[in-house]
Design an enzyme around this catalytic site. Structure first.
Site, mmCIF file in Angstrom:
data_model
loop_
_atom_site.group_PDB
_atom_site.id
_atom_site.type_symbol
_atom_site.label_atom_id
_atom_site.label_comp_id
_atom_site.label_asym_id
_atom_site.label_seq_id
_atom_site.Cartn_x
_atom_site.Cartn_y
_atom_site.Cartn_z
ATOM 1 N N ASN A 27 -4.826 8.587 2.205
ATOM 2 C CA ASN A 27 -5.120 7.698 3.325
ATOM 3 C C ASN A 27 -5.413 8.460 4.619
ATOM 4 O O ASN A 27 -6.531 8.492 5.086
ATOM 5 C CB ASN A 27 -3.953 6.736 3.556
ATOM 6 C CG ASN A 27 -4.358 5.285 3.469
ATOM 7 O OD1 ASN A 27 -5.343 4.950 2.837
ATOM 8 N ND2 ASN A 27 -3.592 4.418 4.101
ATOM 9 N N ASP A 73 0.817 -1.212 0.000
ATOM 10 C CA ASP A 73 0.000 0.000 0.000
ATOM 11 C C ASP A 73 0.854 1.266 0.000
ATOM 12 O O ASP A 73 0.450 2.294 -0.546
ATOM 13 C CB ASP A 73 -0.930 -0.004 1.217
ATOM 14 C CG ASP A 73 -2.106 -0.953 1.040
ATOM 15 O OD1 ASP A 73 -2.406 -1.315 -0.108
ATOM 16 O OD2 ASP A 73 -2.707 -1.358 2.056
ATOM 17 N N GLY A 74 2.035 1.189 0.618
ATOM 18 C CA GLY A 74 2.906 2.360 0.659
ATOM 19 C C GLY A 74 3.326 2.819 -0.725
ATOM 20 O O GLY A 74 3.414 4.021 -1.000
ATOM 21 N N TYR A 125 -4.126 3.076 9.722
ATOM 22 C CA TYR A 125 -3.767 3.481 11.082
ATOM 23 C C TYR A 125 -5.010 3.750 11.932
ATOM 24 O O TYR A 125 -5.071 3.405 13.111
ATOM 25 C CB TYR A 125 -2.876 4.719 10.996
ATOM 26 C CG TYR A 125 -2.186 5.138 12.275
ATOM 27 C CD1 TYR A 125 -2.229 4.367 13.438
ATOM 28 C CD2 TYR A 125 -1.451 6.324 12.305
ATOM 29 C CE1 TYR A 125 -1.580 4.768 14.586
ATOM 30 C CE2 TYR A 125 -0.792 6.728 13.451
ATOM 31 C CZ TYR A 125 -0.869 5.947 14.595
ATOM 32 O OH TYR A 125 -0.212 6.357 15.734
ATOM 33 N N SER A 126 -6.018 4.349 11.327
ATOM 34 C CA SER A 126 -7.252 4.660 12.062
ATOM 35 C C SER A 126 -7.892 3.404 12.633
ATOM 36 O O SER A 126 -8.376 3.399 13.773
ATOM 37 C CB SER A 126 -8.240 5.384 11.136
ATOM 38 O OG SER A 126 -9.475 5.600 11.773
ATOM 39 N N LEU A 127 -7.910 2.333 11.855
ATOM 40 C CA LEU A 127 -8.485 1.067 12.323
ATOM 41 C C LEU A 127 -7.694 0.521 13.509
ATOM 42 O O LEU A 127 -8.277 0.053 14.495
ATOM 43 C CB LEU A 127 -8.499 0.046 11.184
ATOM 44 C CG LEU A 127 -9.106 -1.314 11.508
ATOM 45 C CD1 LEU A 127 -10.608 -1.189 11.758
ATOM 46 C CD2 LEU A 127 -8.840 -2.304 10.378
ATOM 47 N N ASP A 158 -1.513 9.853 22.533
ATOM 48 C CA ASP A 158 -0.479 9.636 21.520
ATOM 49 C C ASP A 158 -0.708 10.440 20.257
ATOM 50 O O ASP A 158 0.172 10.518 19.408
ATOM 51 C CB ASP A 158 -0.403 8.142 21.159
ATOM 52 C CG ASP A 158 0.245 7.319 22.266
ATOM 53 O OD1 ASP A 158 0.588 7.900 23.312
ATOM 54 O OD2 ASP A 158 0.410 6.097 22.083
#
Length: 287
Positions: A145, A72-73, A188-190, A175
């Site tokens: 994203n 994905d990156g 990241y949200s998940l 954080d």
């Protein structure tokens, strides 16, 4: 003749074996193919001498399709360049999760369908991200994203204030905070406790990361909203901003990060007729 640009990640596609197979399939289907590196590589990466790499900035202007090989990156990195030139992207997964990729490395035969325009295109919402320091704009970027504003020191927390259309929606210490698109809801949200959101929807997600305030919860806002994140007075230069996992920007006290829906959209090529929930079940079954 359709012109296709291949952008393999040299750290994922060893000796460019997957990209070589794809190149042959595309050429056999009657397409013109150019091989380009998606980013600059360091001195430790030895490129094969039997492959010629064209300049991406020259080839993207005339491209009809960009095919990314990696995780994905790699797709996120290429999304900004491809979107600016209105070129659709097709992802081939050579990484781990590969949530945005349409094909796995064993499905390269499907690429021949590109020559016959036998595919559909998903338009994905993007975000405009701006950082203002005093009266100056010190940063501006497109985001597919997520925007992560997080702490930089293990032993400390970062204090942030989140506003929605100028009205305070959340104030938290922890954080950090993630502002994500529906596409970024599975990233990241998940991991921070945010919800799955279908990528075709138009929303902006605000997800606190390890918030110390029990009242801090994920917010799903309309795409018409403007989200503002301010670094409050006791942050002690301990906050960093990163867009789509890119290079971090150190934030100072009083810096204001503004996030809103962009006029630009990333176009992702789809060759399979599958639902968002099919993808979730497939990608997460082994995790």
């Amino acid at each position: 003749m359709k012109r296709v640009v291949l952008t393999p990640n040299p750290y994922r596609d060893k000796n460019f074996n997957t990209a070589r197979q794809a190149m042959q399939i595309l050429k056999n289907a009657g397409m013109e193919v150019r091989m380009c590196l998606p980013f600059e590589v360091d001195k430790t990466c030895e490129l094969p001498k039997d492959l010629y790499f064209h300049r991406l900035d020259k080839e993207i202007v005339q491209a009809d399709v960009v095919i990314c090989f990696g995780g994905d990156g790699t797709i996120l990195h290429m999304a900004k360049t491809a979107t600016k030139h209105n070129v659709p992207i097709l992802g081939v997964n050579i990484g781990t999760m590969g949530f945005m990729a349409e094909l796995e490395s064993g499905e390269l035969g499907e690429l021949a369908r590109l020559a016959k325009d036998d595919y559909t295109i998903d338009s994905r919402m993007m975000l405009d991200v701006t950082v203002q320091r005093d009266r100056d704009i010190i940063f501006h970027e497109l985001c597919l994203n997520d925007v992560a504003i997080t702490k930089g020191t293990v032993a400390r927390i970062v204090h942030l204030s989140v506003e929605c259309d100028g009205v305070q929606a959340m104030e938290c210490g922890g954080d950090g905070v993630i502002v994500a698109t529906p596409t970024g809801s599975t990233a990241y949200s998940l991991s921070a406790g945010g919800p799955f959101v279908e990528p075709e929807t138009h929303n902006i997600l605000v997800t606190p990361v390890c918030a110390h305030d029990i009242g801090s919860r994920c917010i799903v806002a309309s795409d018409r909203r403007v989200i503002t994140v301010k670094v409050t007075g006791n942050a002690r230069r301990n906050a960093f901003l990163s867009v789509d996992g890119g290079k971090s920007l150190r934030l100072s006290i009083g810096d204001k990060t503004t996030v809103c829906k962009s006029r630009k959209e990333t176009k992702l090529i789809r060759l399979k007729d599958r639902s968002f929930y099919d993808v979730i079940n497939m990608k997460f079954k082994n995790y």
